[in-house]
Design a protein around this motif. Structure first.
Motif, PDB file in Angstrom:
ATOM      1  N   ILE A  88     105.910  21.086  38.413  1.00 38.83           N
ATOM      2  CA  ILE A  88     104.838  20.399  39.140  1.00 38.83           C
ATOM      3  C   ILE A  88     103.584  20.267  38.291  1.00 38.83           C
ATOM      4  N   SER A  89     103.242  21.319  37.570  1.00 35.83           N
ATOM      5  CA  SER A  89     101.956  21.384  36.859  1.00 35.83           C
ATOM      6  C   SER A  89     101.994  20.778  35.465  1.00 35.83           C
ATOM      7  N   ALA A  90     103.148  20.299  35.026  1.00 36.96           N
ATOM      8  CA  ALA A  90     103.277  19.818  33.648  1.00 36.96           C
ATOM      9  C   ALA A  90     102.347  18.643  33.385  1.00 36.96           C
ATOM     10  N   VAL A  91     101.558  18.762  32.322  1.00 38.14           N
ATOM     11  CA  VAL A  91     100.688  17.691  31.837  1.00 38.14           C
ATOM     12  C   VAL A  91     100.883  17.617  30.325  1.00 38.14           C
ATOM     13  N   ASP A  92     101.521  16.556  29.855  1.00 36.15           N
ATOM     14  CA  ASP A  92     101.771  16.409  28.411  1.00 36.15           C
ATOM     15  C   ASP A  92     102.512  17.604  27.828  1.00 36.15           C
ATOM     16  N   GLY A  93     103.582  18.006  28.491  1.00 33.72           N
ATOM     17  CA  GLY A  93     104.363  19.127  27.991  1.00 33.72           C
ATOM     18  C   GLY A  93     104.738  20.081  29.098  1.00 33.72           C
ATOM     19  N   ASP A  94     104.978  21.334  28.749  1.00 37.35           N
ATOM     20  CA  ASP A  94     105.374  22.333  29.725  1.00 37.35           C
ATOM     21  C   ASP A  94     104.233  22.652  30.674  1.00 37.35           C
ATOM     22  N   GLY A  95     104.594  22.968  31.909  1.00 36.01           N
ATOM     23  CA  GLY A  95     103.619  23.415  32.884  1.00 36.01           C
ATOM     24  C   GLY A  95     103.461  24.920  32.851  1.00 36.01           C
ATOM     25  N   ILE A  96     102.946  25.474  33.944  1.00 36.41           N
ATOM     26  CA  ILE A  96     102.603  26.890  34.025  1.00 36.41           C
ATOM     27  C   ILE A  96     103.645  27.632  34.849  1.00 36.41           C
ATOM     28  N   ASP A  97     104.200  28.678  34.268  1.00 38.98           N
ATOM     29  CA  ASP A  97     105.094  29.577  34.994  1.00 38.98           C
ATOM     30  C   ASP A  97     104.227  30.625  35.692  1.00 38.98           C
ATOM     31  N   LEU A  98     104.274  30.669  37.015  1.00 39.61           N
ATOM     32  CA  LEU A  98     103.401  31.566  37.777  1.00 39.61           C
ATOM     33  C   LEU A  98     103.942  32.990  37.888  1.00 39.61           C
ATOM     34  N   SER A  99     105.071  33.275  37.240  1.00 45.09           N
ATOM     35  CA  SER A  99     105.603  34.652  37.180  1.00 45.09           C
ATOM     36  C   SER A  99     105.686  35.283  38.563  1.00 45.09           C
ATOM     37  N   LEU A 100     106.365  34.614  39.463  1.00 43.43           N
ATOM     38  CA  LEU A 100     106.532  35.147  40.811  1.00 43.43           C
ATOM     39  C   LEU A 100     107.424  36.387  40.779  1.00 43.43           C
ATOM     40  N   HIS A 101     106.856  37.518  41.166  1.00 44.59           N
ATOM     41  CA  HIS A 101     107.617  38.772  41.274  1.00 44.59           C
ATOM     42  C   HIS A 101     108.111  38.892  42.716  1.00 44.59           C
ATOM     43  N   GLU A 102     109.380  38.580  42.930  1.00 45.65           N
ATOM     44  CA  GLU A 102     109.923  38.565  44.290  1.00 45.65           C
ATOM     45  C   GLU A 102     110.394  39.966  44.694  1.00 45.65           C
ATOM     46  N   ASN A 103     109.447  40.912  44.690  1.00 44.29           N
ATOM     47  CA  ASN A 103     109.763  42.280  45.095  1.00 44.29           C
ATOM     48  C   ASN A 103     109.729  42.460  46.603  1.00 44.29           C
ATOM     49  N   GLY A 104     109.219  41.461  47.314  1.00 45.35           N
ATOM     50  CA  GLY A 104     109.195  41.522  48.772  1.00 45.35           C
ATOM     51  C   GLY A 104     108.001  42.262  49.330  1.00 45.35           C
ATOM     52  N   TYR A 105     107.840  42.098  50.629  1.00 38.08           N
ATOM     53  CA  TYR A 105     106.900  42.889  51.427  1.00 38.08           C
ATOM     54  C   TYR A 105     107.719  43.888  52.236  1.00 38.08           C
ATOM     55  N   LEU A 106     107.166  45.068  52.432  1.00 39.45           N
ATOM     56  CA  LEU A 106     107.793  46.082  53.277  1.00 39.45           C
ATOM     57  C   LEU A 106     106.788  46.520  54.329  1.00 39.45           C
ATOM     58  N   PHE A 107     106.999  46.081  55.568  1.00 38.05           N
ATOM     59  CA  PHE A 107     106.178  46.512  56.701  1.00 38.05           C
ATOM     60  C   PHE A 107     106.829  47.734  57.340  1.00 38.05           C
TER      61      PHE A 107
END
Length: 402
Positions: A88-107
């Motif tokens: 989505i964020s690519a402008v003239d090349g690679d975009g930004i990897d937001l490094s989503l850590h899918e460790n979850g929420y624990l309620f």
């Protein structure tokens, strides 16, 4: 983040967005990227460093575990957007990897009422496609051996789509993409609005410039109430301060560690080799939007004692750094007010996120762009979060507020 380019300011824009952090930039991005939009966009941001923006000072997290289906759906779209952001964020090349850590929420729940709430919420979430599971006491112990579970009755755990990510990467990536698509950003501040009957016609800036507008979006965060008042409008939104603490722990926790929320509301999550800790902000009183003093006593008296009991290795901690940020806190129901005012119809709200603005920004930006273009929501109906509920005094009920 400074920018050496200073664009020439036009006398009028089709859309003017007040506030250029994550919500304002999401709105600019979705509008500029829609092939049906042929107009001009101006985004006014008073501080291009964003050092004190709620976006920058947040806990940078996202969850699906809400009680209201609409909040679940907004965050599910947010997770999808974050996963796809490099493209989505690519402008003239690679975009930004937001490094989503899918460790979850624990309620965690330690009484019958809280257990019943987790069970109801889990059904709502899974019916919508979220991967939430319920864990009894034995399962909590087995999955999270570092957790003191003697008083716990149930846990609710997100297996995917929940966790934490690069908050400023999302902001600057959307900002850069919106600008590449033609949106104009200026560093200035709105000090006055001109209103003619049912329309806002122009904005006066601190620099002395005046800009006419077709549509105006209020995405000014904790200053949103002041901006609304310039148009003679009122919203039940006030600043609430929250302090966050990064701590070092001598002993490490085994396995995947989620963002864990104690029944008291105190929470923690990993932050690299350290841990980020905090608690829900005091709902009263409001604070000055420019007050960023850190509540160090909150850590000593509220956060550390609770977590030292819940996670025994946290008895020995050292604070590495800390900061305070703000919620734009909706006193009616802790949920965002979004969309047009019923009388001043070209004034659109995006205010009162109450700590959920970062994760909900993609859905809100998409929805506002639809309102501007089509006069209606198309992908997801956000009308239950509109200003009408403020007029009626009818809260949008969300039971999973932290």
């Amino acid at each position: 983040m400074s920018d050496v380019s200073k664009p020439d300011l036009q006398a009028a824009y089709d859309v003017v967005i007040v506030g250029g952090a994550v919500v304002g930039s999401a709105t600019a991005y979705f509008l500029a990227s829609n092939p049906d939009f042929k107009g001009s966009i101006l985004v006014i941001e008073k501080d291009w460093t964003y050092q004190k923006a709620a976006t920058s000072l947040s806990s940078s997290s996202i969850r699906h575990q809400f009680s209201n289906p609409l909040n679940v759906q907004m965050s599910m779209f947010g997770a999808e957007f974050i996963r796809d952001f490099r493209t989505i964020s690519a402008v003239d090349g690679d975009g930004i990897d937001l490094s989503l850590h899918e460790n979850g929420y624990l309620f965690l729940a330690n009484n019958d009422r809280a257990e019943a709430l987790l069970r109801r919420n889990c059904k709502t979430q899974t019916d919508l496609g979220a991967e939430t599971v319920l864990l009894d006491q034995a399962e909590l112990r087995a999955r999270f051996p570092w957790l003191m579970a003697d008083d716990l009755q149930l846990g609710s755990y997100g297996l995917s789509g929940e966790g934490w990510f690069d908050n400023t990467g999302l902001l600057f990536g959307m900002r850069a993409k919106a600008r590449s698509l033609g949106a104009t950003y200026i560093e200035d501040e709105v000090v006055g609005l001109e209103r003619n009957g049912d329309r806002v016609t122009a904005l006066t800036l601190r620099s002395g410039a005046t800009v006419s507008c077709g549509v105006m979006v209020n995405a000014a965060g904790t200053h949103g109430t002041r901006v609304a008042a310039m148009a003679g409008l009122d919203i039940p939104v006030e600043p609430r301060r929250r302090s966050l603490f990064v701590v070092d722990c001598r002993d490490k926790l085994a396995g995947k560690v989620p963002l864990t929320i104690d029944p008291s509301g105190v929470f923690f999550r990993p932050e690299g080799q350290y841990f980020l800790m905090g608690t829900e902000p005091d709902p009263d009183p409001a604070v000055d939007p420019d007050d960023f003093d850190i509540a160090h006593d909150e850590f000593e008296n509220e956060i550390w004692p609770v977590l030292a009991e819940r996670v025994p290795v946290f008895e020995s901690l050292k604070v590495i750094r800390s900061w305070a940020g703000h919620y734009d806190y909706c006193t009616l129901d802790h949920n965002v007010i979004v969309g047009p005012h019923p009388e001043v119809t070209n004034f659109l709200f995006a205010n009162g996120f109450s700590g959920h603005g970062l994760q909900q920004s993609p859905a809100i930006g998409r929805g506002l762009s639809e309102q501007i273009l089509y006069g209606e929501y198309r992908a997801l109906d956000l009308s239950p979060l509109g200003y009408a509920r403020v007029v009626k005094g009818e809260p949008f009920v969300e039971e999973a507020v932290i």
